[in-house]
Design a protein around this motif. Structure first.
Motif, PDB file in Angstrom:
ATOM      1  N   ARG A  39      40.493  41.501  35.931  1.00  0.00           N
ATOM      2  CA  ARG A  39      41.768  42.192  36.157  1.00  0.00           C
ATOM      3  C   ARG A  39      41.714  43.671  35.747  1.00  0.00           C
ATOM      4  O   ARG A  39      42.668  44.213  35.198  1.00  0.00           O
ATOM      5  CB  ARG A  39      42.926  41.501  35.429  1.00  0.00           C
ATOM      6  CG  ARG A  39      43.120  40.040  35.767  1.00  0.00           C
ATOM      7  CD  ARG A  39      43.580  39.889  37.206  1.00  0.00           C
ATOM      8  NE  ARG A  39      44.068  38.544  37.467  1.00  0.00           N
ATOM      9  CZ  ARG A  39      43.511  37.736  38.367  1.00  0.00           C
ATOM     10  NH1 ARG A  39      42.487  38.117  39.047  1.00  0.00           N
ATOM     11  NH2 ARG A  39      44.002  36.543  38.588  1.00  0.00           N
ATOM     12  N   LEU A  40      40.585  44.321  36.027  1.00  0.00           N
ATOM     13  CA  LEU A  40      40.421  45.730  35.662  1.00  0.00           C
ATOM     14  C   LEU A  40      40.599  46.686  36.840  1.00  0.00           C
ATOM     15  O   LEU A  40      40.670  47.889  36.646  1.00  0.00           O
ATOM     16  CB  LEU A  40      39.049  45.962  35.012  1.00  0.00           C
ATOM     17  CG  LEU A  40      38.888  45.359  33.624  1.00  0.00           C
ATOM     18  CD1 LEU A  40      37.449  45.492  33.141  1.00  0.00           C
ATOM     19  CD2 LEU A  40      39.854  46.014  32.646  1.00  0.00           C
ATOM     20  N   PHE A  55      34.656  39.058  47.983  1.00  0.00           N
ATOM     21  CA  PHE A  55      35.004  38.592  46.635  1.00  0.00           C
ATOM     22  C   PHE A  55      34.172  37.386  46.218  1.00  0.00           C
ATOM     23  O   PHE A  55      34.659  36.492  45.532  1.00  0.00           O
ATOM     24  CB  PHE A  55      36.497  38.262  46.562  1.00  0.00           C
ATOM     25  CG  PHE A  55      37.384  39.475  46.641  1.00  0.00           C
ATOM     26  CD1 PHE A  55      37.579  40.273  45.524  1.00  0.00           C
ATOM     27  CD2 PHE A  55      38.001  39.826  47.831  1.00  0.00           C
ATOM     28  CE1 PHE A  55      38.387  41.400  45.587  1.00  0.00           C
ATOM     29  CE2 PHE A  55      38.807  40.943  47.907  1.00  0.00           C
ATOM     30  CZ  PHE A  55      39.005  41.741  46.784  1.00  0.00           C
ATOM     31  N   GLN A  56      32.914  37.380  46.607  1.00  0.00           N
ATOM     32  CA  GLN A  56      32.052  36.260  46.252  1.00  0.00           C
ATOM     33  C   GLN A  56      31.991  36.105  44.732  1.00  0.00           C
ATOM     34  O   GLN A  56      31.733  37.062  44.019  1.00  0.00           O
ATOM     35  CB  GLN A  56      30.649  36.461  46.803  1.00  0.00           C
ATOM     36  CG  GLN A  56      29.745  35.288  46.556  1.00  0.00           C
ATOM     37  CD  GLN A  56      28.440  35.404  47.310  1.00  0.00           C
ATOM     38  OE1 GLN A  56      28.227  36.286  48.122  1.00  0.00           O
ATOM     39  NE2 GLN A  56      27.538  34.486  47.045  1.00  0.00           N
ATOM     40  N   GLY A  57      32.275  34.907  44.263  1.00  0.00           N
ATOM     41  CA  GLY A  57      32.237  34.630  42.831  1.00  0.00           C
ATOM     42  C   GLY A  57      33.590  34.654  42.152  1.00  0.00           C
ATOM     43  O   GLY A  57      33.714  34.251  40.998  1.00  0.00           O
ATOM     44  N   LYS A  81      42.921  33.214  41.746  1.00  0.00           N
ATOM     45  CA  LYS A  81      43.734  33.907  42.753  1.00  0.00           C
ATOM     46  C   LYS A  81      43.933  35.365  42.364  1.00  0.00           C
ATOM     47  O   LYS A  81      44.176  35.695  41.205  1.00  0.00           O
ATOM     48  CB  LYS A  81      45.087  33.199  42.861  1.00  0.00           C
ATOM     49  CG  LYS A  81      46.008  33.778  43.894  1.00  0.00           C
ATOM     50  CD  LYS A  81      47.302  32.976  43.915  1.00  0.00           C
ATOM     51  CE  LYS A  81      48.355  33.654  44.734  1.00  0.00           C
ATOM     52  NZ  LYS A  81      49.651  32.990  44.568  1.00  0.00           N
ATOM     53  N   LEU A  82      43.854  36.228  43.354  1.00  0.00           N
ATOM     54  CA  LEU A  82      44.058  37.660  43.162  1.00  0.00           C
ATOM     55  C   LEU A  82      45.237  38.075  44.046  1.00  0.00           C
ATOM     56  O   LEU A  82      45.132  38.081  45.270  1.00  0.00           O
ATOM     57  CB  LEU A  82      42.793  38.426  43.561  1.00  0.00           C
ATOM     58  CG  LEU A  82      42.808  39.928  43.437  1.00  0.00           C
ATOM     59  CD1 LEU A  82      42.990  40.355  41.984  1.00  0.00           C
ATOM     60  CD2 LEU A  82      41.506  40.511  43.984  1.00  0.00           C
ATOM     61  N   ALA A 130      46.934  45.902  42.600  1.00  0.00           N
ATOM     62  CA  ALA A 130      46.941  44.594  41.958  1.00  0.00           C
ATOM     63  C   ALA A 130      48.313  44.343  41.348  1.00  0.00           C
ATOM     64  O   ALA A 130      48.920  45.242  40.770  1.00  0.00           O
ATOM     65  CB  ALA A 130      45.870  44.561  40.876  1.00  0.00           C
ATOM     66  N   ILE A 131      48.828  43.121  41.539  1.00  0.00           N
ATOM     67  CA  ILE A 131      50.125  42.778  40.941  1.00  0.00           C
ATOM     68  C   ILE A 131      49.961  41.591  39.993  1.00  0.00           C
ATOM     69  O   ILE A 131      48.981  40.906  39.998  1.00  0.00           O
ATOM     70  CB  ILE A 131      51.205  42.465  41.991  1.00  0.00           C
ATOM     71  CG1 ILE A 131      50.734  41.410  42.979  1.00  0.00           C
ATOM     72  CG2 ILE A 131      51.568  43.736  42.724  1.00  0.00           C
ATOM     73  CD1 ILE A 131      51.816  40.950  43.936  1.00  0.00           C
TER      74      ILE A 131
END
Length: 184
Positions: free
Chosen positions: A134-135, A155-157, A161-162, A183-184
């Protein structure tokens, strides 16, 4: 607090590179070069993983890059760059710092610098690790109007949930679409 942006191009089906690191499918025309040049003028520190760094370092300082895309080449060569690698012995591309310590800890320290802006270019494994932690504050994806049969997902790996919120978009005449999310 600093800001971290992830910038990547991707296929319609979510791959940022094909087999053998192939990115020949990416449409990088005059408009896209102008966008890249404008972004480099913002003077963000560029972050790379080893594979992307070696690819970039083998191209941007060359006469071919300087001749074909002079403004982008100048921006790439003059920008401050950081490569994260535990296997590289040195980083010879001008203005590059090699960091061998833990990626997440190192980026947390960099983000603690007030006003520091950093952009991850390519480097899918770094994007996935930093998204997981989450950076990343903003994601910019140039989506090419192409699908390929196999490759490496953006987003492999990623294990959780993003959630993202669309904050900007742009359509290029080539059919490439830039989508910017926070990002939220």
């Amino acid at each position: 607090m600093g800001k971290l942006i992830a910038y990547n191009f991707t296929t319609l089906n979510g791959y940022f590179k094909g087999p053998d690191n192939d990115i020949s499918w990416h449409r990088h025309g005059e408009e896209e070069n102008g966008f890249a040049s404008d972004n480099l003028e913002a003077r963000a520190t560029l972050l790379f993983g080893r594979v992307t760094y070696e690819m970039m370092a083998s191209f941007w300082p060359t006469p071919m890059a300087i001749e074909s895309m002079p403004e982008v080449a100048q921006g790439m060569n003059e920008s401050e760059k950081i490569v994260f690698s535990t296997t590289l012995e040195s980083a010879g591309w001008e203005n590059t710092t090699l960091i061998k310590e833990d990626l997440v800890d190192a980026v947390r320290k960099l983000k603690a610098i007030p006003g520091k802006t950093m952009t991850i270019l390519g480097s899918g494994s770094i994007i996935a690790q930093l998204a997981e932690a989450r950076l990343i504050d903003e994601y910019q994806f140039m989506i090419d109007p192409v699908a390929i049969g196999e490759g490496t997902p953006s987003f492999q790996g990623l294990t959780r949930k993003l959630d993202l919120k669309l904050i900007n978009h742009r359509v290029f005449s080539s059919g490439v679409v830039l989508l910017s999310y926070e990002a939220i």
